[in-house]
Design a protein around this motif. Structure first.
Motif, PDB file in Angstrom:
ATOM      1  N   ARG A   1       0.841  -1.193   0.000  1.00  0.00           N
ATOM      2  CA  ARG A   1       0.000   0.000   0.000  1.00  0.00           C
ATOM      3  C   ARG A   1       0.879   1.247   0.000  1.00  0.00           C
ATOM      4  O   ARG A   1       1.892   1.302   0.689  1.00  0.00           O
ATOM      5  CB  ARG A   1      -0.919   0.015   1.226  1.00  0.00           C
ATOM      6  N   MET A   2       0.455   2.258  -0.759  1.00  0.00           N
ATOM      7  CA  MET A   2       1.125   3.554  -0.795  1.00  0.00           C
ATOM      8  C   MET A   2       0.105   4.630  -0.448  1.00  0.00           C
ATOM      9  O   MET A   2      -1.092   4.484  -0.708  1.00  0.00           O
ATOM     10  CB  MET A   2       1.704   3.841  -2.183  1.00  0.00           C
ATOM     11  N   SER A   3       0.589   5.717   0.152  1.00  0.00           N
ATOM     12  CA  SER A   3      -0.272   6.846   0.490  1.00  0.00           C
ATOM     13  C   SER A   3       0.197   8.079  -0.271  1.00  0.00           C
ATOM     14  O   SER A   3       1.374   8.434  -0.224  1.00  0.00           O
ATOM     15  CB  SER A   3      -0.238   7.122   1.999  1.00  0.00           C
TER      16      SER A   3
ATOM     17  N   LEU B   1      -5.053   9.556  -1.068  1.00  0.00           N
ATOM     18  CA  LEU B   1      -5.421   8.378  -1.845  1.00  0.00           C
ATOM     19  C   LEU B   1      -4.451   7.255  -1.516  1.00  0.00           C
ATOM     20  O   LEU B   1      -3.237   7.470  -1.458  1.00  0.00           O
ATOM     21  CB  LEU B   1      -5.384   8.673  -3.345  1.00  0.00           C
ATOM     22  N   GLN B   2      -5.006   6.048  -1.318  1.00  0.00           N
ATOM     23  CA  GLN B   2      -4.184   4.905  -0.911  1.00  0.00           C
ATOM     24  C   GLN B   2      -4.514   3.686  -1.768  1.00  0.00           C
ATOM     25  O   GLN B   2      -5.429   2.925  -1.452  1.00  0.00           O
ATOM     26  CB  GLN B   2      -4.419   4.590   0.568  1.00  0.00           C
ATOM     27  N   PRO B   3      -3.782   3.471  -2.872  1.00  0.00           N
ATOM     28  CA  PRO B   3      -3.956   2.232  -3.637  1.00  0.00           C
ATOM     29  C   PRO B   3      -3.279   1.068  -2.928  1.00  0.00           C
ATOM     30  O   PRO B   3      -2.238   1.238  -2.276  1.00  0.00           O
ATOM     31  CB  PRO B   3      -3.268   2.554  -4.966  1.00  0.00           C
ATOM     32  N   MET B   4      -3.872  -0.115  -3.032  1.00  0.00           N
ATOM     33  CA  MET B   4      -3.303  -1.291  -2.385  1.00  0.00           C
ATOM     34  C   MET B   4      -3.493  -2.506  -3.288  1.00  0.00           C
ATOM     35  O   MET B   4      -4.568  -2.713  -3.860  1.00  0.00           O
ATOM     36  CB  MET B   4      -3.966  -1.544  -1.029  1.00  0.00           C
ATOM     37  N   LEU B   5      -2.445  -3.310  -3.407  1.00  0.00           N
ATOM     38  CA  LEU B   5      -2.486  -4.599  -4.089  1.00  0.00           C
ATOM     39  C   LEU B   5      -2.183  -5.684  -3.073  1.00  0.00           C
ATOM     40  O   LEU B   5      -1.291  -5.526  -2.236  1.00  0.00           O
ATOM     41  CB  LEU B   5      -1.460  -4.644  -5.221  1.00  0.00           C
ATOM     42  N   TYR B   6      -2.911  -6.787  -3.156  1.00  0.00           N
ATOM     43  CA  TYR B   6      -2.647  -7.871  -2.214  1.00  0.00           C
ATOM     44  C   TYR B   6      -3.165  -9.187  -2.778  1.00  0.00           C
ATOM     45  O   TYR B   6      -3.959  -9.216  -3.723  1.00  0.00           O
ATOM     46  CB  TYR B   6      -3.264  -7.592  -0.852  1.00  0.00           C
TER      47      TYR B   6
ATOM     48  N   PHE C   1      -5.819 -16.141  -5.087  1.00  0.00           N
ATOM     49  CA  PHE C   1      -6.629 -14.938  -4.853  1.00  0.00           C
ATOM     50  C   PHE C   1      -5.755 -13.709  -5.047  1.00  0.00           C
ATOM     51  O   PHE C   1      -4.694 -13.572  -4.415  1.00  0.00           O
ATOM     52  CB  PHE C   1      -7.208 -14.955  -3.439  1.00  0.00           C
ATOM     53  N   LEU C   2      -6.188 -12.783  -5.921  1.00  0.00           N
ATOM     54  CA  LEU C   2      -5.483 -11.533  -6.169  1.00  0.00           C
ATOM     55  C   LEU C   2      -6.502 -10.399  -6.115  1.00  0.00           C
ATOM     56  O   LEU C   2      -7.601 -10.519  -6.682  1.00  0.00           O
ATOM     57  CB  LEU C   2      -4.804 -11.547  -7.541  1.00  0.00           C
ATOM     58  N   ALA C   3      -6.138  -9.306  -5.449  1.00  0.00           N
ATOM     59  CA  ALA C   3      -7.095  -8.215  -5.260  1.00  0.00           C
ATOM     60  C   ALA C   3      -6.393  -6.869  -5.349  1.00  0.00           C
ATOM     61  O   ALA C   3      -5.182  -6.750  -5.171  1.00  0.00           O
ATOM     62  CB  ALA C   3      -7.798  -8.357  -3.910  1.00  0.00           C
ATOM     63  N   ALA C   4      -7.216  -5.839  -5.620  1.00  0.00           N
ATOM     64  CA  ALA C   4      -6.753  -4.449  -5.626  1.00  0.00           C
ATOM     65  C   ALA C   4      -7.798  -3.603  -4.918  1.00  0.00           C
ATOM     66  O   ALA C   4      -9.001  -3.851  -5.027  1.00  0.00           O
ATOM     67  CB  ALA C   4      -6.538  -3.946  -7.049  1.00  0.00           C
ATOM     68  N   GLN C   5      -7.317  -2.615  -4.177  1.00  0.00           N
ATOM     69  CA  GLN C   5      -8.225  -1.727  -3.447  1.00  0.00           C
ATOM     70  C   GLN C   5      -7.743  -0.294  -3.599  1.00  0.00           C
ATOM     71  O   GLN C   5      -6.540  -0.024  -3.608  1.00  0.00           O
ATOM     72  CB  GLN C   5      -8.269  -2.097  -1.965  1.00  0.00           C
ATOM     73  N   LEU C   6      -8.680   0.631  -3.694  1.00  0.00           N
ATOM     74  CA  LEU C   6      -8.369   2.058  -3.692  1.00  0.00           C
ATOM     75  C   LEU C   6      -9.169   2.705  -2.573  1.00  0.00           C
ATOM     76  O   LEU C   6     -10.392   2.576  -2.514  1.00  0.00           O
ATOM     77  CB  LEU C   6      -8.730   2.715  -5.025  1.00  0.00           C
ATOM     78  N   GLN C   7      -8.458   3.375  -1.688  1.00  0.00           N
ATOM     79  CA  GLN C   7      -9.106   4.047  -0.559  1.00  0.00           C
ATOM     80  C   GLN C   7      -8.863   5.545  -0.657  1.00  0.00           C
ATOM     81  O   GLN C   7      -7.742   5.990  -0.887  1.00  0.00           O
ATOM     82  CB  GLN C   7      -8.567   3.519   0.765  1.00  0.00           C
ATOM     83  N   ALA C   8      -9.927   6.312  -0.454  1.00  0.00           N
ATOM     84  CA  ALA C   8      -9.836   7.768  -0.356  1.00  0.00           C
ATOM     85  C   ALA C   8     -10.096   8.152   1.094  1.00  0.00           C
ATOM     86  O   ALA C   8     -11.105   7.754   1.677  1.00  0.00           O
ATOM     87  CB  ALA C   8     -10.847   8.435  -1.280  1.00  0.00           C
TER      88      ALA C   8
ATOM     89  N   LEU D   1     -13.712   7.577   5.158  1.00  0.00           N
ATOM     90  CA  LEU D   1     -12.981   6.703   4.250  1.00  0.00           C
ATOM     91  C   LEU D   1     -13.937   6.132   3.208  1.00  0.00           C
ATOM     92  O   LEU D   1     -15.052   5.692   3.545  1.00  0.00           O
ATOM     93  CB  LEU D   1     -12.320   5.548   5.021  1.00  0.00           C
ATOM     94  N   PHE D   2     -13.505   6.125   1.957  1.00  0.00           N
ATOM     95  CA  PHE D   2     -14.240   5.485   0.864  1.00  0.00           C
ATOM     96  C   PHE D   2     -13.330   4.409   0.273  1.00  0.00           C
ATOM     97  O   PHE D   2     -12.182   4.699  -0.089  1.00  0.00           O
ATOM     98  CB  PHE D   2     -14.616   6.502  -0.215  1.00  0.00           C
TER      99      PHE D   2
END
Length: 764
Positions: free
Chosen positions: A625-627, A636-641, A686-693, A704-705
């Motif tokens: 995750r990066m901020s 904005l915080q994109p995350m790959l996991y 299992f592979l996922a991506a998330q974007l948090q605002a 948080l969104f």
């Protein structure tokens, strides 16, 4: 770095402060002026605003006295911090850290940072002897360390009237005989710490046979001291609010505050009677603990406003003092950020209250025998190591100016040429590494509530061993729906690694859902032992290589006949682990900058080589995750996991599960997914991506969104053949002193149900 950047401030302007004070001497034929600053906790920030106006008006200050917060502001002013310097200093402090006994997150390992964001309450315990640092909820070690750093150059025993640029005095109370203790000399940081030791809140300061607490109990507004020191004119500032009535006294803190306020009236009327100009700042709406940035801003501004309302009185007083109208307060002490991290030549290093083994540990870890210079950051790292590695309750690194030998600069290579101009103007420093009492144990308590597990509590006990090579054991007990007991032994050699052995017992009670509906409940005991010979635990990094044994004892499984079948046969596993954990985020729960990366490879067997007679199962698990901040409040915080399982046999107890907001919350392999509130099994790949605002609102509120997407399958080559999981979530949290408190609302196309969740407290 903001707090440690201020540590070297005085070296930049000490000579200017002294020479300017000489120019303002009463030898010019004017009256001697004293400023008296009352106590009041955080409300005393208003003193800074008043000092700004006095400087702008050109009022000379020849004497300064204070009590409690007034002693801190006054003491720092007396050694060279002008009002603008004080304003900058108080605004950059992390007061939530300073007024606690927490360790500095910037210098802690990841494991220590995790503890600090897990437990609500931490205290040191001493068995078998009287703890001289006890007597309050807060020992005040961070305050003492801050005063030590801010008073660089004035840490030794001094005469406050003759050895400081501006003569100074402050007040404490000796609770042995309820007498007033006036500090006209001694160690300045210690005097300030004693003067503000609020009873029950902060531990008292012991000097000889005296036990000293807040001076406000005897003399909260020490104008009489200023008169005794030769003041002709007294300008006084008080910050106490209006008297409280019975309806105002509803809580423990308000009652304690009232007890202090009532006692603070001792000598008040007499001291006000000898004051030439009294400024009573309106601090309504704020209390002794109002250390938020918005409160500090407002209190400083109110101090300025109160002084400006008396501008005509101040100018009239200036003429009475005998200073011409054209006289302006000299701009003595410009802040020079480029020298706040300057290095100081070391003349000598001394160790106080430490064993020879501990001295040797520090010398070897920090290469002190070959060290030529020291800066604020290294001083901070030394004190942190004395607390964390050597288990001292308190630690100090004092830098006292000392004459350099003529050839000492020749020992420095590379650094000297770079900052030659600064070093040519200064002598060196004598470094004193001083330790307090050793910790016998560190006791920690964490409490939380959520709508799935309800109430849970976690207790921690960290016990150091006084051995030649430092070691400690960490005992953890978790009470709730999930019971956990863990014992951990860690060795702290001088090298970078910390070998660790851990034994853990879990009593798990887990609900498994299928597409949003509760499918079954499984109860099992897990016994786990892990040896980690390679354990590099650094500031941002933790790297581990180890061997683990797990034994699963299944107790019960309740569910429908159609639910996923789980083999209830007891089983054991032996696995090899390689982990890397990186975290540079500036906040554990609501970061605005930094990155987080965690990866692990596991090879699972039942006999060190194979699993059920076949090659073992391989697991690859990672999240990143990066901020990215846009302005001061939006992030904005994109995350790959993801988690990939390979092998012909995958035990269900290690299968992939998703749901909830956190990694590894209910079971070790659990992964979060927006919109799924409960734990559900997914495919082996299992592979996922998330974007948090993240939007920061006010001082402590966050909205948080989150949106997330994922692919899953039992075979990696088929992972794109299945439908995409999609989910969204909105959350509100208020960041309290006991952790984040808030609620989330989400929806996913997997469950096709609304997921609602409430969390109160730190996550564990």
């Amino acid at each position: 770095m903001r707090r440690t950047l201020l540590i070297s401030l005085l070296f930049a302007f000490m000579s200017g402060a002294i020479s300017a004070q000489e120019n303002d001497s009463t030898g010019l034929g004017r009256k001697t002026v004293a400023v008296v600053l009352s106590g009041g906790g955080a409300k005393g920030m208003a003193h800074i605003g008043v000092l700004k106006v006095l400087e702008n008006a050109g009022i000379p200050i020849d004497i300064i006295t204070g009590t409690s917060m007034g002693s801190i502001i006054g003491g720092l002013y007396s050694i060279g911090y002008n009002a603008n310097s004080l304003d900058s200093m108080v605004r950059v402090q992390d007061w939530s850290y300073v007024i606690t006994d927490k360790e500095d997150l910037r210098n802690q390992s990841l494991n220590d940072r995790k503890k600090q964001n897990t437990y609500v309450f931490t205290t040191g315990l001493t068995f078998g002897k009287h703890d001289q640092t006890a007597g309050g909820l807060i020992k005040g070690k961070n305050l003492a360390e801050l005063f030590q750093q801010l008073c660089v150059g004035f840490n030794d025993s001094l005469d406050f009237s003759n050895d400081l640029p501006i003569p100074f005095a402050c007040v404490a109370t000796d609770i042995v005989d309820n007498s007033e203790v006036d500090f006209h000399g001694g160690r300045l940081p210690q005097a300030m710490r004693a003067s503000m030791a609020i009873p029950a809140a902060f531990s008292p300061v012991r000097i000889g046979d005296k036990v000293l607490v807040d001076g406000g109990l005897k003399n909260n507004y020490p104008a009489d001291l200023a008169r005794e020191m030769g003041a002709d004119i007294i300008i006084g500032v008080t910050v106490q609010g209006a008297p409280k009535n019975a309806d105002d006294l509803g809580g423990a803190m308000s009652i304690l505050s009232q007890i202090i306020d009532v006692n603070c009236k001792n000598k008040l009327e007499e001291n006000l009677a000898i004051t030439d100009l009294h400024l009573q700042v309106d601090t309504k709406g704020y209390g002794s603990a109002s250390f938020s940035q918005s409160a500090i801003d407002t209190l400083i501004r109110r101090g300025e406003e109160e002084a400006m309302r008396h501008w005509d009185d101040i100018i009239a007083l200036k003429r009475r003092i005998g200073v011409p109208d054209s006289y302006k307060h000299p701009k003595l002490y410009p802040i020079r950020p480029e020298v706040m991290t300057e290095k100081h030549l070391i003349t000598n290093i001394s160790y106080e209250n430490m064993t020879p083994q501990d001295e040797r540990f520090l010398r070897q870890k920090f290469h002190l025998d070959r060290l030529d210079s020291i800066d604020a950051q290294l001083a901070q790292e030394l004190t942190t190591s004395m607390r964390v590695d050597l288990f001292y309750q308190t630690a100090e690194c004092r830098l006292l100016p000392e004459k350099l030998p003529d050839d000492s600069r020749l020992r420095v290579h590379g650094i000297y040429d770079e900052i030659k101009e600064e070093w040519d103007k200064a002598d060196g420093v004598h470094v004193f590494l001083s330790a307090g009492n050793r910790k016998s144990a560190q006791f920690q308590v964490g409490v939380r509530y959520d709508t799935e597990e309800y109430v849970a509590m976690q207790l921690g006990l960290d016990i150091p061993f006084k051995t030649a090579i430092p070691m400690n054991t960490d005992i953890t007990l978790r009470l709730g729906k999930r019971l956990m007991a863990r014992g951990e032994l860690t060795v702290h050699p001088r090298s970078i690694t910390r070998p660790t052995f851990t034994y853990t017992f879990y009593r798990n009670d887990v609900d498994i859902f299928f597409k949003g509906n509760r499918d079954y409940n499984i109860q099992y005991n897990q016994f786990q032992a892990e040896l980690i010979p390679i354990n590099h635990d650094l500031r941002h990094f933790n790297i581990q290589y180890g061997l683990r044994w797990d034994y699963m004892h299944y107790r019960n499984k309740l569910g429908s006949e159609s639910s996923m079948q789980v083999d209830l046969k007891n089983e054991h596993f032996i696995s090899y682990h390689a982990r890397i954990n990186y975290n540079s985020e500036d906040n554990w729960y609501f970061p605005k900058r930094g990155a987080r990366f965690k990866a692990e490879y596991t090879y699972l067997t039942d006999n060190f080589a194979k699993l059920d007679g076949k090659p073992g199962m391989s697991e690859v698990d990672a999240n990143w995750r990066m901020s990215f901040s846009f302005g001061s409040r939006f992030t904005l915080q994109p995350m790959l996991y993801g988690r990939l399982l390979f092998g012909s046999t995958v035990p269900p107890v290690f299968g992939n599960t998703i749901g909830g907001d956190w990694f590894g919350h209910y079971v070790e392999q659990q992964m979060p997914f927006a919109g799924i509130g409960n734990m559900e099994y997914v495919g082996h790949q299992f592979l996922a991506a998330q974007l948090q605002a993240q939007q920061h609102i006010g001082s402590n509120s966050y909205v948080l969104f989150r949106v997330a997407g994922a692919q899953q399958s039992d075979r990696l080559k088929e992972i794109l053949d299945h439908h995409t999981l999609l989910g969204g979530q909105i959350a509100y949290f208020y960041n309290t002193i006991i952790g984040p408190a808030g609620a989330t609302l989400g929806y996913s196309n997997h469950t096709k149900k609304v997921a609602f969740f409430i969390n109160l407290g730190y996550v564990f």
